[in-house]
Design a protein around this motif. Structure first.
Motif, short mmCIF file in Angstrom:
data_model
loop_
_atom_site.label_atom_id
_atom_site.label_comp_id
_atom_site.label_asym_id
_atom_site.label_seq_id
_atom_site.Cartn_x
_atom_site.Cartn_y
_atom_site.Cartn_z
N GLY A 184 0.84 -1.19 0.00
CA GLY A 184 0.00 0.00 0.00
C GLY A 184 0.87 1.23 0.00
O GLY A 184 2.01 1.18 0.45
N SER A 185 0.31 2.33 -0.51
CA SER A 185 1.09 3.55 -0.53
C SER A 185 1.11 4.16 0.87
O SER A 185 0.45 3.67 1.79
CB SER A 185 0.49 4.53 -1.53
OG SER A 185 -0.90 4.55 -1.39
N ALA B 2 -1.99 4.46 3.48
CA ALA B 2 -3.04 3.51 3.11
C ALA B 2 -3.64 2.83 4.33
O ALA B 2 -4.73 2.27 4.25
CB ALA B 2 -2.47 2.45 2.16
N LYS C 167 -1.60 0.77 6.48
CA LYS C 167 -0.83 -0.44 6.80
C LYS C 167 -0.38 -0.44 8.27
O LYS C 167 -0.58 -1.41 8.99
CB LYS C 167 0.44 -0.54 5.92
CG LYS C 167 0.17 -0.53 4.43
CD LYS C 167 1.44 -0.85 3.65
CE LYS C 167 2.56 0.16 3.83
NZ LYS C 167 2.36 1.43 3.14
N GLN D 22 6.16 -0.92 0.77
CA GLN D 22 5.76 -0.10 -0.37
C GLN D 22 6.43 -0.62 -1.63
O GLN D 22 6.17 -0.14 -2.72
CB GLN D 22 6.19 1.34 -0.18
CG GLN D 22 5.66 1.98 1.07
CD GLN D 22 6.09 3.43 1.14
OE1 GLN D 22 6.21 4.11 0.13
NE2 GLN D 22 6.33 3.91 2.33
N ILE E 49 -3.31 -6.16 -1.24
CA ILE E 49 -3.13 -4.73 -1.51
C ILE E 49 -4.16 -3.94 -0.74
O ILE E 49 -5.37 -4.14 -0.89
CB ILE E 49 -3.22 -4.44 -3.02
CG1 ILE E 49 -2.11 -5.19 -3.75
CG2 ILE E 49 -3.11 -2.94 -3.29
CD1 ILE E 49 -2.24 -5.19 -5.25
N HIS F 88 -5.79 -0.46 -0.11
CA HIS F 88 -5.93 0.82 -0.81
C HIS F 88 -7.17 1.53 -0.27
O HIS F 88 -8.25 0.96 -0.27
CB HIS F 88 -6.04 0.57 -2.31
CG HIS F 88 -6.01 1.83 -3.11
ND1 HIS F 88 -4.90 2.65 -3.15
CD2 HIS F 88 -6.95 2.42 -3.90
CE1 HIS F 88 -5.16 3.69 -3.93
NE2 HIS F 88 -6.40 3.58 -4.39
N GLU F 89 -6.98 2.75 0.20
CA GLU F 89 -8.07 3.56 0.75
C GLU F 89 -8.86 2.79 1.80
O GLU F 89 -10.09 2.81 1.81
CB GLU F 89 -8.96 4.09 -0.37
CG GLU F 89 -8.21 5.11 -1.21
CD GLU F 89 -9.05 5.73 -2.32
OE1 GLU F 89 -10.12 5.16 -2.62
OE2 GLU F 89 -8.62 6.76 -2.84
N ALA G 1 2.57 1.48 -5.65
CA ALA G 1 1.20 1.19 -5.22
C ALA G 1 0.21 1.90 -6.11
O ALA G 1 -0.83 1.35 -6.47
CB ALA G 1 1.00 1.58 -3.78
N ALA G 2 0.56 3.13 -6.47
CA ALA G 2 -0.32 3.91 -7.32
C ALA G 2 -0.51 3.18 -8.65
O ALA G 2 -1.63 3.07 -9.16
CB ALA G 2 0.26 5.29 -7.57
N GLY H 65 -2.74 0.24 -8.15
CA GLY H 65 -4.10 0.71 -7.97
C GLY H 65 -4.74 1.07 -9.30
O GLY H 65 -5.87 0.72 -9.57
N GLU I 21 -5.83 -1.78 -11.49
CA GLU I 21 -6.93 -2.61 -10.97
C GLU I 21 -8.17 -2.52 -11.81
O GLU I 21 -8.66 -1.43 -12.04
CB GLU I 21 -7.24 -2.16 -9.53
CG GLU I 21 -6.76 -3.13 -8.52
CD GLU I 21 -7.53 -4.41 -8.57
OE1 GLU I 21 -8.69 -4.40 -8.16
OE2 GLU I 21 -7.01 -5.44 -9.04
#
Lengths: 253, 281
Positions: free
Chosen positions: B39-40, B43, B45, B193, B207, B209-210, B274-275, B278, B281
């Motif tokens: 995750g960025s 995120a 983590k 990361q 992963i 994310h958000e 990560a971006a 994402g 996806e």
């Protein structure tokens, strides 16, 4: 469970005492400010102060001892802050350690470090002509009241140690505590102060504690000062402990 | 190996004030496996790891470690885990050996000194054993940090960005330590990361994310989420890392890394990884 609490507290206190042993400058700087005040007030201002005691060192020492503790607990807050900001605090929290051990180890270390500083200050005072005919019970009384005061102040120091965002914030909190003895019976009798100042001086915790210690050293009856002093110390201890524990638990939310 | 998951997370939520960080995380980690949580920054983590290691309370949902609920049985959870946080949590004033012996004492193990010596040897720190940790290099500090986490052989180990800020050699040493852990049957939850780190170490990759787990599977499964590979001819240049490692004299590693990274070339920039995932996806 009690055995484990004692064992964990001992292990962590040993670690914390190593920190003190390896930077003895913290004990020396704790003692230097009060010693400098002792020298300044005895040899510079002392001649102009009418304390009603022919030996001004005898008059001054109790207040200087309180200042020693007030400057000593700044290091307690600093050591705790270093643990919290450095991550080792979280490591301890994530381990199967008895919960009270993490804070109590810092508190016990504070008592030991402050005791050593107090001994240093008393030693210097003896060199400067401090004399007392106090016997063992009176000395034990002084020790007990100083330990109780240190314990209360230490729990107060735990709060900035847990919450401070920077080193400056940690060390800043003790300045008002160092200043408080100036407006008390620590340096001069309260009789000649203007009425409002006198009222404050006589109703703040430093005056009864200083008067009690002074009476114990002078082998005079402590009177009601003792109970007022004990009331302040126990009251401050309970409030500081409750606030510190609340701060500690909030870290989890 | 036990069939029930070592870590079970269901609908976990956590907000800081009005800011939701975890919005319902569901995740299982099989006992004895390495799961990489990608995750960025921001995120969630670290928040997730802190909840699992009983340092933070979740707002909602449940999480169990080795079958113990993190909220209602924190003491049992702490007996089962160890945490290596994002920043090395070592005592700078104590020596390396004293740090290890302290943790062994706090884990109530017999002969803490002997345990310390054993770990110092295993992490090639015997020569530095009597020096204060303040004098250690970044890599040595991380090694002693991880060594401290292994004391008492906890069945579940959390590693929060264990290689952030390390040079390639130190990073390789940490990777070796993690692989060794997995070989002994320890369950590892690792946040990172770096996609390459996940590729190198993890059995499964999740992963975050958000505040939600948006993908979870083995590397092969995740690769299947993308369109099939096209064959392109690309001239293979040595990476700076391979050059660095071969010049400073770690040739075996340099070749190993070269082979391993050949497939992951597009993910050089750690901040973008990560971006990128994402977006794919």
């Amino acid at each position: 469970m009690i055995k484990r609490t004692i064992g964990d507290t001992a292990a962590l206190s040993g670690r914390s005492l190593q920190h003190v042993l390896r930077s003895p400058d913290t004990i020396i700087t704790t003692a230097i400010t009060p010693i400098a005040m002792l020298l300044l007030f005895v040899y510079v201002f002392g001649g102009a102060i009418d304390s009603g005691d022919e030996n001004y060192v005898n008059y001054l020492l109790p207040g200087i001892l309180l200042i020693t503790v007030a400057s000593g607990i700044a290091y307690t807050a600093f050591r705790l802050f270093t643990d919290v900001s450095g991550g080792i605090f979280e490591r301890f929290q994530s381990m199967p350690i008895a919960r009270p051990a993490v804070l109590w180890s810092h508190v016990l270390t504070s008592l030991v470090a402050n005791f050593v500083s107090l001994v240093l200050v008393v030693a210097v005072a003896l060199l400067m002509g401090f004399r007392t005919g106090a016997g063992l019970p009176a000395w034990l009384g002084v020790l007990a009241i100083m330990l109780l005061f240190t314990l209360a102040m230490t729990w107060l120091a735990v709060i900035p140690g847990l919450t401070a965002k920077s080193v400056d914030g940690v060390s800043g909190f003790s300045y008002p505590l160092i200043f408080l003895p100036f407006v008390s019976s620590a340096f001069v009798p309260t009789d000649n102060m203007p009425a409002p100042v006198q009222w404050f001086a006589e109703n703040q915790p430093v005056t009864p504690i200083v008067n009690t210690v002074r009476s114990l050293f002078a082998q005079e009856p402590v009177g009601s000062d003792l109970w007022v002093a004990l009331g302040w110390c126990v009251g401050l201890l309970l409030v500081a402990y409750a606030l510190a524990m609340r701060t500690y638990r909030r870290r989890l939310a | 190996m036990s069939t029930s998951p070592a870590i079970q997370i269901t609908g976990l939520t956590k907000s800081y004030g009005d800011l939701p960080v975890l919005r319902g995380v569901d995740l299982d980690v099989t006992a004895g496996s390495i799961l990489a949580l990608l995750g960025s920054n921001g995120a969630g983590k670290t928040t997730l790891v802190k909840i699992l290691s009983t340092l933070l309370r979740a707002d909602g949902g449940t999480a169990t470690v080795q079958g113990f609920d993190v909220a209602s049985q924190p003491a049992q959870v702490r007996e089962s885990i160890s945490l290596t946080g994002q920043f090395t949590a070592v005592d700078e004033v104590l020596t390396g050996r004293e740090n290890l012996a302290l943790i062994a004492r706090l884990r109530h193990l017999p002969r803490p000194g002997a345990i310390a010596d054993q770990l110092l040897a295993r992490f090639s720190l015997t020569d530095a054993a009597g020096r204060r940790v303040a004098t250690y290099s970044g890599g040595m500090r991380r090694r002693i940090d991880i060594a401290m986490s292994l004391i008492g052989n906890p069945p579940v180990v959390f590693l929060d960005e264990p290689t952030t800020g390390l040079d390639p050699q130190a990073r390789n040493e940490v990777w070796d330590a993690v692989r060794e852990l997995a070989d002994t049957g320890t369950t590892v939850l690792l946040t990172t990361q770096h996609l390459e780190e996940a590729e190198q170490l993890a059995d499964r990759i999740a992963i975050l994310h958000e505040g939600r787990i948006i993908a979870n599977g083995s590397l092969a499964e995740l690769k299947r989420l993308l369109p099939p590979a096209k064959v392109e001819y690309v001239e293979k240049q040595p990476t700076l890392e391979e050059v660095f490692l071969s010049i400073v004299g770690d040739p075996a590693r340099a070749t190993a890394t070269a082979t391993a990274t050949a497939g992951a070339r597009q993910d050089r920039n750690p901040d973008d990884t990560a971006a990128t995932v994402g977006a794919d996806e």
